[in-house]
Design a protein around this motif. Sequence first.
Motif, PDB file in Angstrom:
ATOM      1  N   LEU A 127       0.813  -1.210   0.000  1.00 32.93           N
ATOM      2  CA  LEU A 127       0.000   0.000   0.000  1.00 32.93           C
ATOM      3  C   LEU A 127       0.847   1.261   0.000  1.00 32.93           C
ATOM      4  CD1 LEU A 127      -2.762  -0.946   2.615  1.00 32.93           C
ATOM      5  CD2 LEU A 127      -3.108  -0.581   0.168  1.00 32.93           C
ATOM      6  N   GLU A 128       1.916   1.245   0.780  1.00 30.34           N
ATOM      7  CA  GLU A 128       2.768   2.422   0.950  1.00 30.34           C
ATOM      8  C   GLU A 128       4.235   2.005   0.871  1.00 30.34           C
ATOM      9  OE1 GLU A 128       1.908   5.408   0.961  1.00 30.34           O
ATOM     10  OE2 GLU A 128      -0.179   5.539   1.599  1.00 30.34           O
ATOM     11  N   PRO A 129       4.817   1.969  -0.328  1.00 29.67           N
ATOM     12  CA  PRO A 129       6.202   1.494  -0.484  1.00 29.67           C
ATOM     13  C   PRO A 129       7.240   2.271   0.316  1.00 29.67           C
ATOM     14  CG  PRO A 129       5.089   1.621  -2.608  1.00 29.67           C
ATOM     15  CD  PRO A 129       4.185   2.283  -1.614  1.00 29.67           C
ATOM     16  N   ASN A 130       6.940   3.512   0.680  1.00 32.21           N
ATOM     17  CA  ASN A 130       7.907   4.332   1.418  1.00 32.21           C
ATOM     18  C   ASN A 130       7.736   4.269   2.931  1.00 32.21           C
ATOM     19  OD1 ASN A 130       9.304   5.629  -0.869  1.00 32.21           O
ATOM     20  ND2 ASN A 130       7.276   6.461  -1.312  1.00 32.21           N
ATOM     21  N   LEU A 323      13.204  14.507  13.351  1.00 29.84           N
ATOM     22  CA  LEU A 323      13.314  13.626  12.197  1.00 29.84           C
ATOM     23  C   LEU A 323      13.343  12.160  12.616  1.00 29.84           C
ATOM     24  CD1 LEU A 323      13.749  13.433   9.096  1.00 29.84           C
ATOM     25  CD2 LEU A 323      16.206  13.450   9.568  1.00 29.84           C
ATOM     26  N   GLN A 324      13.989  11.850  13.726  1.00 28.59           N
ATOM     27  CA  GLN A 324      14.036  10.463  14.210  1.00 28.59           C
ATOM     28  C   GLN A 324      12.639   9.898  14.436  1.00 28.59           C
ATOM     29  OE1 GLN A 324      16.517  10.051  17.685  1.00 28.59           O
ATOM     30  NE2 GLN A 324      18.339  10.855  16.641  1.00 28.59           N
ATOM     31  N   TYR A 329       8.819   5.371  10.830  1.00 26.88           N
ATOM     32  CA  TYR A 329       7.914   4.765   9.848  1.00 26.88           C
ATOM     33  C   TYR A 329       8.191   5.225   8.419  1.00 26.88           C
ATOM     34  CZ  TYR A 329       5.472   9.159  10.950  1.00 26.88           C
ATOM     35  OH  TYR A 329       5.170  10.473  11.185  1.00 26.88           O
ATOM     36  N   CYS A 330       8.946   6.311   8.241  1.00 25.29           N
ATOM     37  CA  CYS A 330       9.288   6.794   6.891  1.00 25.29           C
ATOM     38  C   CYS A 330      10.795   7.049   6.835  1.00 25.29           C
ATOM     39  CB  CYS A 330       8.504   8.062   6.559  1.00 25.29           C
ATOM     40  SG  CYS A 330       8.655   8.590   4.828  1.00 25.29           S
ATOM     41  N   PRO A 331      11.584   5.976   6.684  1.00 23.93           N
ATOM     42  CA  PRO A 331      13.045   6.107   6.826  1.00 23.93           C
ATOM     43  C   PRO A 331      13.728   6.923   5.737  1.00 23.93           C
ATOM     44  CG  PRO A 331      12.433   3.887   6.130  1.00 23.93           C
ATOM     45  CD  PRO A 331      11.160   4.581   6.486  1.00 23.93           C
TER      46      PRO A 331
END
Length: 405
Positions: A127-130, A323-324, A329-331
């Motif tokens: 669903l969400e590749p990123n 940012l951490q 969930y969005c590396p």
Amino acid sequence: MYDYCVIGAGIVGLATALEISRLKPDAKIVVLDKEAGPATHQTGHNSGVIHSGLYYKPGSLKARLCREGAMAMKAFCIENAVPYREIGKLIVATSPVEVERMQALRRNAAENGIAAQEIGAGELRELEPNIEGLAALRIGESAIVSYRRVCEVMVGKLATAGVRIEFGSAVRAIVESGRDVAIETGKGRVTCRWLIACAGLQADRIAAIAGVALEHRIVPFRGEYFDVVRPDTATLVSHMIYPVPDPALPFLGIHLTPMIDGRLTVGPNAVLSLARESYAGNWPSLHDMAAYASFPGFWKMLRANLSSGIREARSSLFRGRYLQECRKYCPSLQLGDLKPYPPGIRAQAVSRDGALVHDFLFKRTSRSLHVLNAPSPAATSSIPIGRMIAETLGIAVSNRHGVPA
């Protein structure tokens, strides 16, 4: 003399005035606000989410009114050509502890009558590749909208209905008698039979000048957002991406939200604000700081939430810490992707024993009703809140909820 006076032209105040005017079209109604236009504070400084209601304790006002409010808000948008998009929400668990919390959240959603689908890491990646996580909850009915635009439409509908709206009218004094309520503003005196105060960040102050005894104070929390700016921003995510919230805190955590205007924002954190209405920077107001520092409940709340407060303060002071939280969930997010975005300030009621008031809070007198705590999802719930207030004042035929006295 007016029949009804509403203090506050945020979405709760406007929705209340709209409901009263619908039920009593011949009533004389005035809305007062100290700002130059509507939705200046909490309503105009949030993620623009139409929440489904899955987070809230079953049977609470939040749970009931959010569920009703989501349907009512979408219907209002359709009827008045206000753009909204039902893009859905993914609540992503990134640790075993969060997976357990997520499953408890799914059970809570079921009790609130909300469809929440649990998916594994593989389906999440499809669903969400990123986005990365061990599992997620998918809530398809969550949507996005501009609450500023909703309020602009409400103002127009009120004007058409003959409701007077007085911007730039700061309330200085309120005197309630057995027959009416007199409100002194910077523009003069307004007299009404019934007063409804929906003052948000100033709710406790408006109640205090009206002589209402309170066991809580408003403590402002600043929510800082960033605009995600990179070449693939438009395709980075297609759903709202939320972390699994810590049940000990009233905040939902830093989330990625596609906005109705095409932007993608990330936020907010939750740090103590040094002023109730300082948006350009966290510049201190000695008046505001003294108001909560002199309240015993503030220090009890601070001690009880010290570790989480320190963590949130670090994320505010150091963008790398912020940012951490996002990269859990969005590396792929980088520091250079985050550009400043206007913050919001949440009016959080804190009781004398230091407890954060989680639910909506109202208080009645013989001639007035004060909305004392209306945090998220108040924007989502605003239409049924307005209906409930009208019913409590005896304007509607039925009284399905009733405002607690």
